[in-house]
Design an enzyme around this catalytic site. Structure first.
Site, PDB file in Angstrom:
ATOM      1  N   GLU A 286       1.266  14.846  -9.528  1.00 20.05           N
ATOM      2  CA  GLU A 286       0.765  15.800  -8.249  1.00 20.05           C
ATOM      3  C   GLU A 286       0.759  14.773  -7.108  1.00 20.05           C
ATOM      4  O   GLU A 286      -0.089  13.813  -7.222  1.00 20.05           O
ATOM      5  CB  GLU A 286      -0.486  16.350  -8.577  1.00 20.05           C
ATOM      6  CG  GLU A 286      -0.416  17.366  -9.656  1.00 20.05           C
ATOM      7  CD  GLU A 286       0.649  18.406  -9.526  1.00 20.05           C
ATOM      8  OE1 GLU A 286       0.602  18.780  -8.485  1.00 20.05           O
ATOM      9  OE2 GLU A 286       1.606  18.527 -10.593  1.00 20.05           O
ATOM     10  N   CYS A 320      -5.023  16.024   0.333  1.00 16.73           N
ATOM     11  CA  CYS A 320      -3.552  16.667   0.148  1.00 16.73           C
ATOM     12  C   CYS A 320      -3.291  17.756   0.820  1.00 16.73           C
ATOM     13  O   CYS A 320      -2.129  18.091   1.104  1.00 16.73           O
ATOM     14  CB  CYS A 320      -3.112  16.522  -1.308  1.00 16.73           C
ATOM     15  SG  CYS A 320      -4.357  17.559  -2.152  1.00 16.73           S
TER      16      CYS A 320
HETATM   17  P1  NAD Z   1      -2.464   6.143  -4.668  1.00 18.37           P
HETATM   18  O1  NAD Z   1      -1.403   6.519  -5.295  1.00 18.37           O
HETATM   19  O2  NAD Z   1      -2.437   4.850  -4.033  1.00 18.37           O
HETATM   20  O3  NAD Z   1      -3.413   6.053  -6.032  1.00 18.37           O
HETATM   21  C1  NAD Z   1      -3.359   7.019  -7.080  1.00 18.37           C
HETATM   22  C2  NAD Z   1      -3.772   6.218  -8.118  1.00 18.37           C
HETATM   23  O4  NAD Z   1      -2.907   5.385  -8.809  1.00 18.37           O
HETATM   24  C3  NAD Z   1      -5.066   5.420  -8.217  1.00 18.37           C
HETATM   25  O5  NAD Z   1      -5.961   5.128  -9.297  1.00 18.37           O
HETATM   26  C4  NAD Z   1      -4.353   3.929  -8.263  1.00 18.37           C
HETATM   27  O6  NAD Z   1      -5.258   2.692  -8.505  1.00 18.37           O
HETATM   28  C5  NAD Z   1      -3.159   4.305  -9.029  1.00 18.37           C
HETATM   29  N1  NAD Z   1      -2.055   3.290  -9.089  1.00 18.37           N
HETATM   30  C6  NAD Z   1      -1.728   2.726  -7.901  1.00 18.37           C
HETATM   31  N2  NAD Z   1      -0.442   1.767  -8.078  1.00 18.37           N
HETATM   32  C7  NAD Z   1       0.009   2.093  -9.336  1.00 18.37           C
HETATM   33  C8  NAD Z   1       0.964   1.886 -10.188  1.00 18.37           C
HETATM   34  N3  NAD Z   1       1.935   1.040  -9.719  1.00 18.37           N
HETATM   35  N4  NAD Z   1       1.041   2.375 -11.523  1.00 18.37           N
HETATM   36  C9  NAD Z   1       0.135   3.293 -11.693  1.00 18.37           C
HETATM   37  N5  NAD Z   1      -0.922   3.858 -11.085  1.00 18.37           N
HETATM   38  C10 NAD Z   1      -1.136   3.032 -10.013  1.00 18.37           C
HETATM   39  O7  NAD Z   1      -3.139   7.496  -4.115  1.00 18.37           O
HETATM   40  P2  NAD Z   1      -4.596   7.642  -3.497  1.00 18.37           P
HETATM   41  O8  NAD Z   1      -4.515   6.842  -2.018  1.00 18.37           O
HETATM   42  O9  NAD Z   1      -5.659   7.315  -4.158  1.00 18.37           O
HETATM   43  O10 NAD Z   1      -4.555   9.112  -2.935  1.00 18.37           O
HETATM   44  C11 NAD Z   1      -4.045   9.703  -1.715  1.00 18.37           C
HETATM   45  C12 NAD Z   1      -2.912  10.468  -2.298  1.00 18.37           C
HETATM   46  O11 NAD Z   1      -3.019  11.441  -3.332  1.00 18.37           O
HETATM   47  C13 NAD Z   1      -2.379  11.411  -0.995  1.00 18.37           C
HETATM   48  O12 NAD Z   1      -0.707  11.154  -0.882  1.00 18.37           O
HETATM   49  C14 NAD Z   1      -2.738  12.592  -1.475  1.00 18.37           C
HETATM   50  O13 NAD Z   1      -1.746  13.563  -0.689  1.00 18.37           O
HETATM   51  C15 NAD Z   1      -2.530  12.647  -2.853  1.00 18.37           C
HETATM   52  N6  NAD Z   1      -3.265  13.587  -3.494  1.00 18.37           N
HETATM   53  C16 NAD Z   1      -2.408  14.588  -4.078  1.00 18.37           C
HETATM   54  C17 NAD Z   1      -3.077  15.793  -4.518  1.00 18.37           C
HETATM   55  C18 NAD Z   1      -2.430  16.641  -5.227  1.00 18.37           C
HETATM   56  O14 NAD Z   1      -2.934  17.872  -6.071  1.00 18.37           O
HETATM   57  N7  NAD Z   1      -1.036  17.208  -4.928  1.00 18.37           N
HETATM   58  C19 NAD Z   1      -4.388  15.828  -4.863  1.00 18.37           C
HETATM   59  C20 NAD Z   1      -5.326  14.644  -4.305  1.00 18.37           C
HETATM   60  C21 NAD Z   1      -4.592  13.744  -3.777  1.00 18.37           C
END
Ligand code: NAD
Length: 515
Positions: A286, A320
């Site tokens: 997501e 988001c």
């Molecule tokens: P992010 O992608 O930076 O991190 C999300 C998670 O992934 C964290 O736990 C991070 O440590 C981990 N991660 C980072 N690199 C990784 C890798 N290479 N492999 C596996 N995991 C890894 O996102 P964020 O900054 O925490 O959150 C913000 C983003 O989330 C925004 O783009 C927002 O729109 C999105 N979001 C989407 C929804 C939805 O329901 N669609 C809901 C909330 C947030």
């Protein structure tokens, strides 16, 4: 027998009991700052050689806690522990798992202000936003508890002469949960308790900015009776642990919410069949949004302006679902823009503990990233409000910012900024507005303010988003009421809080017996 599901009510902080309750929560958590969020594998805390600091984004010299920094070996051990717990957990009657899931929600409800106060300190959420996040987490537990019982029923299939036939759903196995910081309790809890209530076991990797909030949940889950190994906790760097969890051939599913960049990388890696792997990994990613609210000339402009401002600046636009594009038809563009500027300018920015409408963004890195987007936006459109930082306690504050005269294909209109920045776009008419709204790669939330029944019906059909809101704000989906998840590059449309969610982590077995 579970209580009937209803969503957790929100507090009115104008009322003295609620206000005092929250202040007590803040005081209680304030006295616990500086604790440690450990790795937990098979119910035991595991020591790590290094730790990271989690800080208060409103006051970066305040350490909220420290978190273990797990490594790839611990990621493997955690997945092994999840598989170790799987046979027993998955074979429990669904009612027993459901009772435990529901109890997690009940325990969180009893400690609502305390859990919310952790978010005020660690994530920079004001009282209303923090409480809403906790309420959503509670709702996920209770709703998925009910769904687990429903999913355990045999499926409706046709009979056949000379045989008995039965089809049932069962859990798929052990998986990884990788969660974002912006709903540090709600999304982490929802992505965990859903699969777990269905009979799966998990390794949870919280976002690096919010490990203490996740640790609070892990402790409550154990208190509620979740057996060791069913939910393992693995704070640490995303690229290291996340990659290892995704690559591990024993990982049965990956449940991810976060940015498009990381989500796509996870989908790519998880598609590679590793040596010894015996299944196709199920992967739910997501991701982000560039969500639009359309206002036409038949709308109540005062109401529309209120809803735009709430949707754009709640939690500093770090949702988001946040409104990052306001698309106004030409006839009312100027009047609406004036109202939106006036209301936005009235928002105060300050410490979340003081419950200001706008607080800090999550981190120095996020502050730099949003500030850079604002700077590049200056050459694309008219900066009509904000654009700068707010200097207070060293916190990561940015002024609520509005760009007007944004063209539909500008970076400001296409790229997710994830901060308090609104792009206002002029549309020739309603049809043009819908075309502009649909012109990004995303499709998460959207909204229309209009009093035209015919246009509302057309928006229902033509506005291509997973969650469409008519004549209200476009954030704040409720569990069990507005199943949440987007289209296109917003992700796999898993629909958190929806009736099919647990099905994503289950497979169907059909059994035929000749009579
Ligand atoms: P992010 O992608 O930076 O991190 C999300 C998670 O992934 C964290 O736990 C991070 O440590 C981990 N991660 C980072 N690199 C990784 C890798 N290479 N492999 C596996 N995991 C890894 O996102 P964020 O900054 O925490 O959150 C913000 C983003 O989330 C925004 O783009 C927002 O729109 C999105 N979001 C989407 C929804 C939805 O329901 N669609 C809901 C909330 C947030």
């Amino acid at each position: 027998m579970l209580d009937a599901f209803r969503t957790e009510p929100y507090s009115d902080f104008e009322r003295v009991e609620a206000k005092v309750g929250y202040e007590l929560g803040l005081a209680g958590v304030g006295s616990q700052l500086g604790g440690h969020a450990p790795v937990v594998i098979d119910g035991r805390e595991v020591a790590t050689s290094s730790a990271s600091e989690s800080i208060n984004p409103a006051q970066p010299d305040q350490i909220v806690g420290t978190a273990a920094v797990a490594d790839a070996d611990l990621a493997d051990r955690a997945m092994d522990a999840a598989w170790g717990a799987y046979p027993q957990w998955s074979s429990l009657p669904a009612e027993e798992r459901a009772e435990i899931a529901h109890r997690i929600g009940d325990l969180m409800a009893a400690r609502k202000y305390e859990l919310a106060a952790w978010q005020t300190y660690e994530a920079g959420k004001n009282w209303t936003e923090a409480e809403a996040d906790v309420a959503e987490a509670i709702d996920f537990c209770r709703y998925y508890a009910h769904q687990a019982v429903t999913m355990a029923e045999p499926l409706a299939i046709h009979g056949y002469p000379g045989e008995t036939n039965e089809s049932r759903l069962q859990a798929v196995g052990a998986g990884a949960v990788i969660s974002p910081w912006n709903f540090p309790l709600a999304i982490l809890v929802g992505m965990t308790v859903g699969p777990v209530a269905a009979g799966n076991t998990v390794v949870v990797k919280p976002a690096s900015n919010t490990p203490m909030i996740g640790w609070g949940f892990i402790q409550i889950a154990a208190e509620a009776g979740v057996p060791p190994g069913v939910i393992n906790y693995l704070p640490g760097p995303g690229p290291v642990i996340g990659d290892r969890l995704v690559d591990n051939p024993r990982t049965r599913f990956v449940n991810f919410t976060g940015s498009k960049e990381v989500g796509l990388e996870i989908a790519r890696r998880a598609a590679v069949v590793q040596p010894g792997q015996r299944w196709l990994k199920r992967v739910y990613v997501e991701m982000g949004g560039k969500d639009a609210l359309i206002v036409d000339e038949t709308a109540d402009l005062e109401q529309a302006a209120d809803d735009v401002v709430r949707s754009a600046y709640g939690f500093q636009g770090q949702k988001c679902s946040a409104c990052s594009r306001l698309i106004a038809v030409s006839e009312i563009y100027d009047d609406l823009l004036d109202l939106v500027i006036e209301r936005t300018a009235a928002l105060t920015t300050g410490p979340p503990v003081e419950n200001h409408p706008v607080g800090p963004v999550i981190s120095a890195a996020q502050h730099r990233s949003v500030a850079a987007e604002i700077d590049s936006g200056r050459s694309e459109a008219d900066l009509v409000l904000g654009g700068g930082s707010v200097d207070r306690d060293g916190g990561y504050y940015l002024e609520p910012t509005i760009f007007a005269g944004v063209t539909p294909n500008a970076r400001l209109a296409q790229h997710e900024i994830f901060g308090p920045v609104l792009s206002v776009i002029r549309a020739a008419d309603f049809d043009d507005a819908v075309a502009i709204a649909n012109s990004t790669e995303f499709g998460l939330t959207g909204g229309l303010h209009s009093s035209s029944r015919e246009r509302i019906d057309r928006a229902k059909r033509d506005f291509h988003v997973g969650n469409l809101y008519i004549n209200r704000k476009i954030t704040g989906a409720l569990v069990g009421v507005q199943p949440f998840g987007g289209f296109n590059m917003s992700g796999s449309n898993a629909k958190a809080g929806g009736p099919d969610y647990l099905r994503l982590f289950m497979e169907m077995k059909s059994v035929t017996e000749r009579l």
